[in-house]
Design an enzyme around this catalytic site. Structure first.
Site, mmCIF file in Angstrom:
data_model
loop_
_atom_site.group_PDB
_atom_site.id
_atom_site.type_symbol
_atom_site.label_atom_id
_atom_site.label_comp_id
_atom_site.label_asym_id
_atom_site.label_seq_id
_atom_site.Cartn_x
_atom_site.Cartn_y
_atom_site.Cartn_z
ATOM 1 C CG ASP A 24 -2.030 0.598 1.036
ATOM 2 O OD1 ASP A 24 -2.407 1.366 -0.118
ATOM 3 O OD2 ASP A 24 -2.170 1.472 2.083
ATOM 4 C CG HIS B 231 -3.789 10.198 2.750
ATOM 5 N ND1 HIS B 231 -5.174 10.559 3.330
ATOM 6 C CD2 HIS B 231 -3.333 9.518 2.350
ATOM 7 C CE1 HIS B 231 -4.793 9.148 4.676
ATOM 8 N NE2 HIS B 231 -4.329 8.876 3.566
ATOM 9 C CD GLU C 224 -6.137 4.986 4.508
ATOM 10 O OE1 GLU C 224 -5.232 4.245 3.124
ATOM 11 O OE2 GLU C 224 -5.519 5.810 5.145
ATOM 12 C CD GLU D 85 -5.187 2.798 -0.546
ATOM 13 O OE1 GLU D 85 -4.304 2.189 -1.097
ATOM 14 O OE2 GLU D 85 -4.956 3.106 0.362
ATOM 15 C CG ASP E 275 -6.048 0.052 2.728
ATOM 16 O OD1 ASP E 275 -5.770 -0.771 3.787
ATOM 17 O OD2 ASP E 275 -5.031 0.559 3.765
ATOM 18 N NE ARG F 136 -7.870 6.656 8.872
ATOM 19 C CZ ARG F 136 -7.353 6.450 8.332
ATOM 20 N NH1 ARG F 136 -5.917 6.039 8.304
ATOM 21 N NH2 ARG F 136 -7.682 6.579 6.544
ATOM 22 C CD GLN G 44 -2.644 4.634 10.957
ATOM 23 O OE1 GLN G 44 -4.034 4.552 10.285
ATOM 24 N NE2 GLN G 44 -2.312 4.887 9.558
ATOM 25 C CE LYS H 234 -3.487 2.398 7.059
ATOM 26 N NZ LYS H 234 -4.332 2.680 5.898
ATOM 27 C CB THR I 276 -7.685 -4.166 1.735
ATOM 28 O OG1 THR I 276 -6.958 -4.006 2.650
ATOM 29 C CG2 THR I 276 -7.242 -3.354 0.590
ATOM 30 C CD GLU J 90 -7.457 13.445 3.507
ATOM 31 O OE1 GLU J 90 -8.283 11.139 3.331
ATOM 32 O OE2 GLU J 90 -7.114 13.509 2.971
#
Lengths: 411, 411
Positions: A116, A123, A189, A191, A221, A225, A228, A241, A245, A351
């Site tokens: 990844d 971002h 996420e 992607e 993904d 948070r 993380q 993570k 996915t 975000e």
């Protein structure tokens, strides 16, 4: 190039016109097989007269076709285009079409390894601002290196697979010690995933890397948070993570995307020679994310474009090989979250809600900082041509509760 | 338990007595096959009367046997012990032995995914001190989490494979921008590798995790410290660890190591319940590293013990599954560098030479801060029983030059 298929649903409002012909694996109750999407239908590839080695289509995964190389890719695409556009084949082919509504989609390929990246400038800046403050937002190395980390291939699932909220170690900023609890800041996420279709040993150039890519999928993904934030120093994200996915079920080939090539954004710092692009290496693909609370209608929460990515997948793949790391057929490269400049273009809830401080409003009247149980997230994407679009199909996942803690994990 | 084999070289000074029976893949010029080490010989497993499904031994990798599960593991080990200890089998078995000196060893199993941990307390403290200063040496999370990151399975190679010095982005502390050059701080890491022999989905306990481990190998996680220093923030090591990871050719089974179980070091901070060990989960295995400059004799540069590891492989594997991450047969877990307390017990040159500031002396009169082209590194390890030792065989690699930069990468 053929511009029209005799399959009626392949004209007009569809992700899958004759110009697309993406590859998937489907099961209509008669076993998993390789298929090509055309309009609202799927052509069972194994049964057609494709003039290629039948063993390429024997396993329910596209890895063998990818491994067979570019000449086979060209032959197969040309043959499929002919069969599905030339009216003379209609009688023999039409009985072999399966309605997508009657089929369940499976993983289109076996993921060999999953990497990844973190190649979206907006971002990286947004997340960096929240994690490290605006002065240190963009790490020093970011404008020189397509930053990436190895992910977990076993966690990659196909669209539609439920996603169970993860347990993990969480530590609040004022807590002395962590506790073991379900993630309270579970996120998506947005992607794109690039699929490596040819192997390499030793360093490859950006141009060679581009030729190695077989096709693309949408990729979500899922990210915890809170897990993380506590785990990621000093060796990067790990369990945060590894829950899942999700990828879209159809591999849209590089060939189908050729008309939509464009250049990556202007360099803010000159790149080292090995990373410079010999031509346009990214694609104009409009992307959106919707969120639907359990049993309710969806709200579009983000709109952006693949061309916002600072480093192209070819640059990422080139950098991946610099140390001598060999790449294999079926390797999957996540692009990193693709956020645009404005708030409505951001590709993650982290975000969009600015770390939870500014919850977003849904059309249902609810609000969200992070994902709640029962939420369904869908990524969609399409490149828009003259009178047609190259779509990816839905990349969907529904959040299910974390479940009970096993006895042996009770404090 | 049998204590003696009729194979004469399996008594006395050998890594491979009847108590060991490690599994490898060898090629004596007649193709790659599965074998068991006994003294200086290899028993070709396919040809013996093992009373198990022959398809388990058909491919030149031990994955199928691992996947078959613990009952098969027990049956096979018991049968091999009987055949190699009971004199009555000598006549039939002896012709099927191949001298190790006549065979080339290949990868003993197909690595599904590779994870590398950072579970050695002394190593983490030493490296942290050099990278972040003594006050921030041990990251806050370190005493709560077995920190790990996903590595690259395609980079795992068997002992004897040459290791090419990597190219990469390097930036000196006083440089404004990076340059692309061969790593000048290429290093080894002394680790053990645990091989996952049974799959999981969802969270598993430490006790369950221990049962999932099939066996162990020595593991050298080659590391480019200069590439790592520039790339590792914020998502962890990537190309710095992707050149090669060398493993020893024989899988020493968990069964063979049972007599050497011991407890991990005293906890400095209580662990969350899910990570607590229900019993001794690490092993007393003496480890050493030697370095031999090109054409010269070797010097022992480090001696340590597996029991110095703060988190056992079972704890690592349990933590790996907390987020719901599924594990698969053939997953490889690197333990992290195993350094002891004193300087001579450090498991990397980074630590031994303290970041290059205190080069170490070799018996040849030369000194080393980091690895030089032509250097051969060998890891060795053994558990010592009463009158016998359970050895791993050499885990060796020779550094070859980085080679020329391709035209397309010239500035």
């Amino acid at each position: 190039m053929a511009t029209r298929s005799w399959v009626s649903s392949a004209s007009g409002d569809t992700d899958f016109p004759i110009q697309n012909l993406p590859y998937g694996v489907f099961d209509d109750g008669k076993g998993a097989r390789l298929g090509v999407a055309i309009g609202e239908m799927i052509l069972d590839v194994e049964k057609i007269d494709h003039e290629l080695d039948p063993s390429l289509f024997a396993a329910p995964e596209w890895n063998a076709v990818m491994a067979a190389g570019p000449a086979v890719w060209v032959t197969l695409r040309a043959r499929l285009t002919e069969l599905l556009s030339d009216e003379s084949h209609r009688t023999s082919i039409e009985p072999r079409l399966v309605a997508q509504s009657q089929a369940r989609m499976l993983m289109p390929f076996r993921v060999t390894e999953y990497t990844d990246f973190y190649a979206g400038r907006n971002h990286a800046f947004n997340v960096g601002t929240m994690f490290r403050g605006p002065e240190n937002a963009l790490p020093l190395n970011w404008l020189s290196i397509p930053i990436g980390y190895n992910g977990r291939a076993s966690s990659v699932v196909v669209s539609g697979t439920p996603v169970k909220r993860p347990w993990g170690q969480l530590k609040g900023p004022d807590d002395a010690l962590p506790r073991f609890a379900p993630s309270a800041r579970f996120d998506l996420e947005l992607e794109m995933g690039a699929i490596v279709g040819q192997p390499s040993s030793g360093m490859v150039s950006v141009a060679q890397a581009d030729e190695m890519i077989f096709g693309y999928v949408l990729l979500n993904d899922w990210s915890a948070r809170d897990i993380q934030a506590w785990e990621y120093q000093p060796l990067g994200p790990f369990q945060s993570k590894a829950t899942a996915t999700t990828i879209s079920p159809w591999i849209v080939t590089r060939a189908a995307l050729e008309p939509f090539r464009t250049s990556t954004p202007k360099r803010e710092r000159p790149l080292l020679a090995y990373l410079r692009e010999p031509g346009p290496m990214i694609y104009e693909i409009e992307l959106e994310v919707t969120l639907a609370p359990d049993g309710k209608s969806e709200t579009v929460i983000s709109r952006t474009n693949f061309d916002q990515l600072y480093y192209s997948p070819a640059q990422q793949l080139c950098h991946h090989t610099t140390s001598g790391c060999s790449m294999r057929v079926g390797d999957l490269l996540g692009s990193g979250t693709i956020s645009g400049i404005s708030r409505e273009n951001r590709g993650s809830l982290l975000e969009l809600s600015w770390g939870g401080k500014e919850p977003i409003s849904l059309d249902t009247g609810e609000s969200r900082s992070f994902l709640e149980d029962g939420d369904t997230l869908v990524l969609r994407g399409a490149a828009h041509g003259d009178g047609y679009r190259i779509g990816f199909g839905d990349c969907a996942g529904k959040i299910i509760p974390a479940g009970d803690l096993p006895d042996w994990a009770q404090e």
